[in-house]
Design a protein around this motif. Structure first.
Motif, PDB file in Angstrom:
ATOM      1  N   ALA A 113       0.870  -1.184   0.000  1.00 53.86           N
ATOM      2  CA  ALA A 113       0.000   0.000   0.000  1.00 53.86           C
ATOM      3  C   ALA A 113       0.900   1.223   0.000  1.00 53.86           C
ATOM      4  CB  ALA A 113      -0.908   0.005   1.226  1.00 53.86           C
ATOM      5  N   LEU A 116      -0.716   4.860   2.606  1.00 53.36           N
ATOM      6  CA  LEU A 116      -1.099   4.515   3.969  1.00 53.36           C
ATOM      7  C   LEU A 116      -1.320   5.779   4.801  1.00 53.36           C
ATOM      8  CD1 LEU A 116      -1.331   1.682   5.223  1.00 53.36           C
ATOM      9  CD2 LEU A 116       0.961   1.987   6.137  1.00 53.36           C
ATOM     10  N   PRO A 153      -5.784  -1.016   6.104  1.00 53.41           N
ATOM     11  CA  PRO A 153      -5.457  -0.477   4.785  1.00 53.41           C
ATOM     12  C   PRO A 153      -5.871  -1.416   3.654  1.00 53.41           C
ATOM     13  CG  PRO A 153      -3.503  -1.412   5.778  1.00 53.41           C
ATOM     14  CD  PRO A 153      -4.595  -1.485   6.815  1.00 53.41           C
ATOM     15  N   GLU A 154      -6.171  -0.818   2.508  1.00 52.24           N
ATOM     16  CA  GLU A 154      -6.412  -1.597   1.303  1.00 52.24           C
ATOM     17  C   GLU A 154      -5.067  -1.801   0.619  1.00 52.24           C
ATOM     18  OE1 GLU A 154     -10.039  -1.520  -1.618  1.00 52.24           O
ATOM     19  OE2 GLU A 154      -8.604   0.026  -2.238  1.00 52.24           O
ATOM     20  N   MET A 155      -4.690  -3.069   0.434  1.00 48.35           N
ATOM     21  CA  MET A 155      -3.382  -3.390  -0.128  1.00 48.35           C
ATOM     22  C   MET A 155      -3.549  -4.137  -1.446  1.00 48.35           C
ATOM     23  SD  MET A 155      -1.251  -4.328   3.337  1.00 48.35           S
ATOM     24  CE  MET A 155       0.324  -3.758   2.695  1.00 48.35           C
ATOM     25  N   LYS A 156      -2.614  -3.893  -2.346  1.00 49.79           N
ATOM     26  CA  LYS A 156      -2.666  -4.484  -3.678  1.00 49.79           C
ATOM     27  C   LYS A 156      -1.490  -5.434  -3.854  1.00 49.79           C
ATOM     28  CE  LYS A 156      -2.794  -3.160  -8.562  1.00 49.79           C
ATOM     29  NZ  LYS A 156      -2.769  -2.035  -9.513  1.00 49.79           N
ATOM     30  N   THR A 184      -8.354  -5.727   1.914  1.00 46.36           N
ATOM     31  CA  THR A 184      -8.132  -4.976   3.148  1.00 46.36           C
ATOM     32  C   THR A 184      -7.440  -5.895   4.150  1.00 46.36           C
ATOM     33  OG1 THR A 184     -10.374  -5.518   3.870  1.00 46.36           O
ATOM     34  CG2 THR A 184     -10.041  -3.353   2.869  1.00 46.36           C
TER      35      THR A 184
END
Length: 198
Positions: A113, A116, A153-156, A184
């Motif tokens: 992310a 953040l 957090p939204e993580m890719k 997430t």
């Protein structure tokens, strides 16, 4: 992509940016606000870069966390931090190889992310222990911390699964799968501050 569990960061030391860069804050010296007992405005930086091997029987999964975030200004640790985080989980099954079988690869999970944003606040044992856990009576940290952050957090990222098996008779097999997307990830940060913060 589905990521289970919760990432826990136990920061034993919170370092000031001025210490990391080797510079002193402006105005330090005779008659400065530090000498007179007043708190100085500082930039606060949290940095983590650690890989921990997690062993389960003969299998070891290397869990990596890299996080850097900064709060500009303020005379204490609390407030809003912005930065980036990376989480990696890697397994190599080759140590499980036997005389008659050769094993290699395993899986790789990499997520990140870059935008953040989270709040550092006073530590609350009950909220910290229960966060991200289905069991409200989850274990509390063994060390008393001063501050914390509970974030989602939204993580890719992506997952690659690719173990291979090869026998001495020439027979072999492999499995490959991959996936990716957004997820997430519940994270909690516990901070034990050392030294003087002024």
């Amino acid at each position: 992509m589905k990521i289970k569990g919760i990432v826990t960061i136990a920061l034993l030391v919170l370092m000031l940016q001025t210490v990391l860069s080797g510079c002193s804050p402006e105005g330090l010296g005779p008659g400065s606000s530090e000498e007179s007992g007043k708190a100085l405005e500082r930039n606060w930086t949290i940095k983590v870069d650690q890989t921990i091997p997690v062993k389960d029987g003969d299998i070891t999964v290397n869990q990596t966390l890299v996080l850097i975030a900064q709060k500009k200004g303020g005379d204490n640790i609390h407030g809003t931090y912005e930065g980036a985080a990376y989480i990696g989980s890697h397994l190599d099954i080759s140590p499980l190889a036997k005389v008659l079988i050769k094993l290699s690869r395993g899986f790789d999970i990499d997520i990140s992310a870059n935008n953040l944003s989270f709040e550092i606040e006073p530590f609350d044992m009950k909220r910290y222990s229960a966060y991200g856990s289905k069991d409200e009576a989850s274990l509390a940290p063994l060390v008393q911390h001063d501050s914390m952050s509970l974030l989602l957090p939204e993580m890719k990222g992506g997952v690659i699964i690719n173990p291979t098996i090869k026998g001495i008779d020439g027979l072999q097999g492999s499995y490959e799968a991959s996936g990716g997307g957004l997820e997430t990830v519940p994270m909690k940060i516990a901070i034990k501050s050392h030294g003087q913060m002024n």
